[in-house]
Motif scaffolding. Sequence first.
Motif, PDB file in Angstrom:
ATOM      1  N   HIS A   1      -6.504   7.429  -4.311  1.00 20.61           N
ATOM      2  CA  HIS A   1      -5.119   7.555  -4.781  1.00 20.61           C
ATOM      3  C   HIS A   1      -4.213   8.098  -3.669  1.00 20.61           C
ATOM      4  O   HIS A   1      -3.113   7.592  -3.451  1.00 20.61           O
ATOM      5  N   ARG A   2      -4.682   9.102  -2.955  1.00 27.75           N
ATOM      6  CA  ARG A   2      -3.890   9.684  -1.860  1.00 27.75           C
ATOM      7  C   ARG A   2      -3.761   8.708  -0.695  1.00 27.75           C
ATOM      8  O   ARG A   2      -2.726   8.640  -0.043  1.00 27.75           O
ATOM      9  N   LEU A   3      -4.801   7.923  -0.472  1.00 32.44           N
ATOM     10  CA  LEU A   3      -4.754   6.893   0.565  1.00 32.44           C
ATOM     11  C   LEU A   3      -3.667   5.872   0.229  1.00 32.44           C
ATOM     12  O   LEU A   3      -2.872   5.488   1.092  1.00 32.44           O
ATOM     13  N   GLU A   4      -3.594   5.442  -1.016  1.00 30.61           N
ATOM     14  CA  GLU A   4      -2.554   4.504  -1.455  1.00 30.61           C
ATOM     15  C   GLU A   4      -1.159   5.133  -1.371  1.00 30.61           C
ATOM     16  O   GLU A   4      -0.180   4.449  -1.065  1.00 30.61           O
ATOM     17  N   LEU A   5      -1.063   6.421  -1.652  1.00 35.18           N
ATOM     18  CA  LEU A   5       0.208   7.129  -1.511  1.00 35.18           C
ATOM     19  C   LEU A   5       0.673   7.124  -0.060  1.00 35.18           C
ATOM     20  O   LEU A   5       1.852   6.899   0.234  1.00 35.18           O
ATOM     21  N   LEU A   6      -0.258   7.337   0.859  1.00 35.87           N
ATOM     22  CA  LEU A   6       0.074   7.274   2.289  1.00 35.87           C
ATOM     23  C   LEU A   6       0.565   5.878   2.651  1.00 35.87           C
ATOM     24  O   LEU A   6       1.580   5.723   3.341  1.00 35.87           O
TER      25      LEU A   6
END
Length: 134
Positions: free
Chosen positions: A101-106
């Motif tokens: 999820h954080r990777l997609e946010l980045l």
Amino acid sequence: MLEYNVCARRIDGHGGEASVKEARIILDTDVNGRLDAFNPAELFLAALAACMIKGIERATPMLKFDLRGVEVKLHGVRQDSPPKMNSIDYELIVDTDETDHRLELLHANVRKYGTISNTIAEAVRLDGIIRRKS
């Protein structure tokens, strides 16, 4: 508004040079190509990669995102007549332990706030993925 100035000059029939601030880059302007310099299409793709990496550098402190490294792989398809870039596909490879999820946010931040990527996306199909380094 920010403004940018780059100066380029022909060195000879095989190449040129672009300069900005205290930096210089050799340009492949030889009609037969050369191995030791970026041609205009490669410079275009390199500018996109630099934009994405800079976007990651900007976003990581704000998101408190921990990473060890980033690699950008680009593939551009150019048509001959009229000459233009038709499409660009990219892969952002991030060395991180952050969640998917954080990777997609980045990735969303990189796509939303990139000067070069936003400009290119209005003119060319620009598609890509972000993934964790294996």
